[in-house]
Write a protein that holds these residues in place. Structure first.
Motif, short mmCIF file in Angstrom:
data_model
loop_
_atom_site.label_atom_id
_atom_site.label_comp_id
_atom_site.label_asym_id
_atom_site.label_seq_id
_atom_site.Cartn_x
_atom_site.Cartn_y
_atom_site.Cartn_z
N HIS A 108 17.36 9.11 21.84
CA HIS A 108 17.39 9.80 20.55
C HIS A 108 17.37 11.32 20.74
CE1 HIS A 108 16.35 10.66 16.32
NE2 HIS A 108 15.49 11.52 16.81
N PHE A 109 16.42 11.79 21.53
CA PHE A 109 16.30 13.25 21.72
C PHE A 109 17.38 13.81 22.62
CE2 PHE A 109 12.07 12.27 20.11
CZ PHE A 109 11.88 13.31 19.23
N GLY A 110 17.92 12.99 23.52
CA GLY A 110 19.02 13.46 24.35
C GLY A 110 20.29 13.71 23.55
N ASP A 111 20.54 12.88 22.54
CA ASP A 111 21.71 13.08 21.68
C ASP A 111 21.43 14.10 20.58
OD1 ASP A 111 23.60 11.41 22.91
OD2 ASP A 111 22.76 9.63 21.97
N ARG A 112 20.16 14.41 20.33
CA ARG A 112 19.82 15.41 19.33
C ARG A 112 19.68 16.81 19.93
NH1 ARG A 112 17.33 14.41 14.52
NH2 ARG A 112 17.66 16.66 14.33
N THR A 113 19.03 16.91 21.12
CA THR A 113 18.71 18.23 21.67
C THR A 113 19.50 18.59 22.92
OG1 THR A 113 16.90 17.37 23.06
CG2 THR A 113 16.35 17.96 20.80
N GLY A 114 20.20 17.63 23.51
CA GLY A 114 21.00 17.94 24.69
C GLY A 114 20.57 17.19 25.92
N ARG A 115 21.47 17.18 26.92
CA ARG A 115 21.23 16.43 28.15
C ARG A 115 20.23 17.12 29.06
NH1 ARG A 115 23.99 13.66 24.68
NH2 ARG A 115 26.21 13.32 25.03
N LYS A 116 20.29 18.44 29.13
CA LYS A 116 19.50 19.20 30.08
C LYS A 116 17.99 19.02 29.86
CE LYS A 116 18.55 23.96 31.52
NZ LYS A 116 18.98 25.37 31.43
#
Length: 446
Positions: free
Chosen positions: A77-85
């Motif tokens: 969820h947070f990877g697609d919301r805030t980014g991969r890094k």
């Protein structure tokens, strides 16, 4: 039109960073597997019943896999919301901390039943970390890579995991050679304490990563998805099921790495710990070369045929490998171990990062890969525990374990046969088979 030199170098930089980060992350994860097979039955469980102690120790190996689907929901969820890094940095720090704490745990002789409870808690944290690691690294490399070489560049994430497993194995070879009293008192703790260095180096590397152009474009134009899971299950539910089925092929890795090691070093077979650790080390050396070669082949002929070679071939070669162990013939075991894990399994292992990632659009790629793989990996993790039960009370029924492993290779074959071939599709058009417009109201600006 000329392409800036910096842009040309980004795929290599992303692949190298993913390789190093994954190697460091999975060093932590795989030293647990070696310890669960060789050390923990005597340190954390009741030595008066060796068979049950081994079974419980291998079950703690699987606990992390049970935690991974939960971690995938959160981190995806947070990877697609805030980014991969950001996810990649977080997962590495969490893994380093939880692994270091395992090295500090009191033993059963010191605190009784509290010891295995603390071990399981640390193992759960390892599982949460691993849930987002590969999905984040795979998304990072895939979205940086040229469209015609996505297979090659994304394979570096899996080469990194093999590198981490190789390092973990090499660390355990001298540790396993220690006298029994030193090994069980303090020697086993050293690889876990070394995770402090692992986490520090990995943090520096991953802080220098740049966010992917695909994610930045998505955030700047259409905006990120507010609820990636909702979009994922509505538009990509069939692909999630394919990834879950395909991820079961990881059972080959867990049974090879953990159960086969415990079986070979048991009293019934009697191979030495060091010699069997060398089987894993050399198989991983071969895998480091085989994985990018298989992945490059998939860039030419497609993901599906290469993945099928790995999945179907592993079902056959694992039977031969376990048979070789049962004979006690070390040269034959070494040869078939290298063929099974280093060559054949590497076909599926090297191509799945691109194969799975290309099923999803940028908006939900990390969620799709994380959730799909971690549910499948959860089954793979507990495959070790099931194998220990299937092998019977004396742990010698290797043929049943081989058939069990072959059965777990059937869903990956079905998943590959039913999947689309995506190796020639441009990156920006991946996942366009779904109704993109339906989810427009669910996006927000970054």
């Amino acid at each position: 039109m000329s392409v800036p030199a910096e842009a040309v170098g980004q795929p290599k930089k992303a692949a190298a960073a993913a390789w190093i980060g994954s190697a460091l992350e999975y060093y932590d994860f795989f030293i647990y597997g070696s310890a669960a097979a060789l050390i923990f039955p005597k340190v954390f469980f009741d030595e008066s019943d060796p068979a049950t102690a081994t079974l419980l120790s291998l079950a703690t190996f699987g606990v992390a896999y049970a935690a991974r689907p939960v971690g995938a929901l959160f981190l995806g969820h947070f990877g697609d919301r805030t980014g991969r890094k950001k996810i990649m940095v977080f997962t590495l720090l969490l893994m380093g901390l939880s692994t270091f704490l395992i090295g500090c745990l009191p033993t059963r002789a010191q605190v009784g039943s509290l010891a295995p409870v603390l071990l399981v808690l640390c193992r759960i944290l390892q599982g949460v970390s691993a849930a987002g690691e590969q999905a984040g690294a795979n998304s990072m490399t895939l979205e940086h890579a040229p469209s015609h070489r996505r297979g090659f560049f994304t394979s570096f994430t899996l080469s990194g995991t093999q590198g981490g497993q190789l390092i973990a194995t090499l660390v355990f070879i001298p540790i396993a050679a220690l006298p029994e009293n030193q090994l069980l008192s303090w020697g086993w703790r050293i690889p876990f304490w070394a995770s402090v260095v692992v986490a520090a180096v990995g943090y520096v590397i991953r802080r220098r990563l740049e966010e992917t152009p695909a994610f930045e474009k998505q955030a700047a134009t259409e905006g990120v998805v507010k609820l990636p899971l909702a979009v994922l299950l509505r538009e990509h539910w069939a692909d999630v099921l394919r990834v879950i089925g395909g991820a079961l092929v990881a059972s080959v890795s867990t049974i090879f790495t953990v159960w086969a090691l415990a079986y070979a070093t048991s009293d019934s077979v009697g191979m030495s710990r060091s010699s069997m650790l060398w089987v894993g080390a050399l198989a991983n050396v071969v895998a480091l070369a085989a994985i990018p070669l298989w992945a490059s082949l998939s860039d030419r002929i497609g993901r599906r045929p290469v993945f099928l070679i790995g999945a179907a071939g592993s079902a056959i070669t694992m039977f031969l490998y376990l048979w070789a162990i049962s004979t006690g013939n070390y040269p034959l075991t070494l040869l078939l171990g290298i063929v099974t894990f280093g060559v054949v399994y590497s076909a599926a292992n090297g191509v799945w990062p691109s194969f799975y990632g290309e099923m999803f659009s940028t908006r939900v790629r990390l969620s799709g890969m994380a959730i799909g793989t971690q549910i499948g990996f959860a089954v793979a993790g507990f495959a070790v525990t099931f194998a220990a039960q299937i092998a019977g009370p004396d742990g010698t029924d290797w043929s049943s374990v081989a058939l069990f492993t072959a059965a777990l290779c059937v869903p990956p074959v079905i998943a590959a046969l039913s999947a689309r071939e995506t190796h020639k599709i441009q990156t920006e058009h991946l996942g366009e088979h779904t109704a993109h417009q339906a989810s427009q109201p669910e996006t927000v600006s970054a």
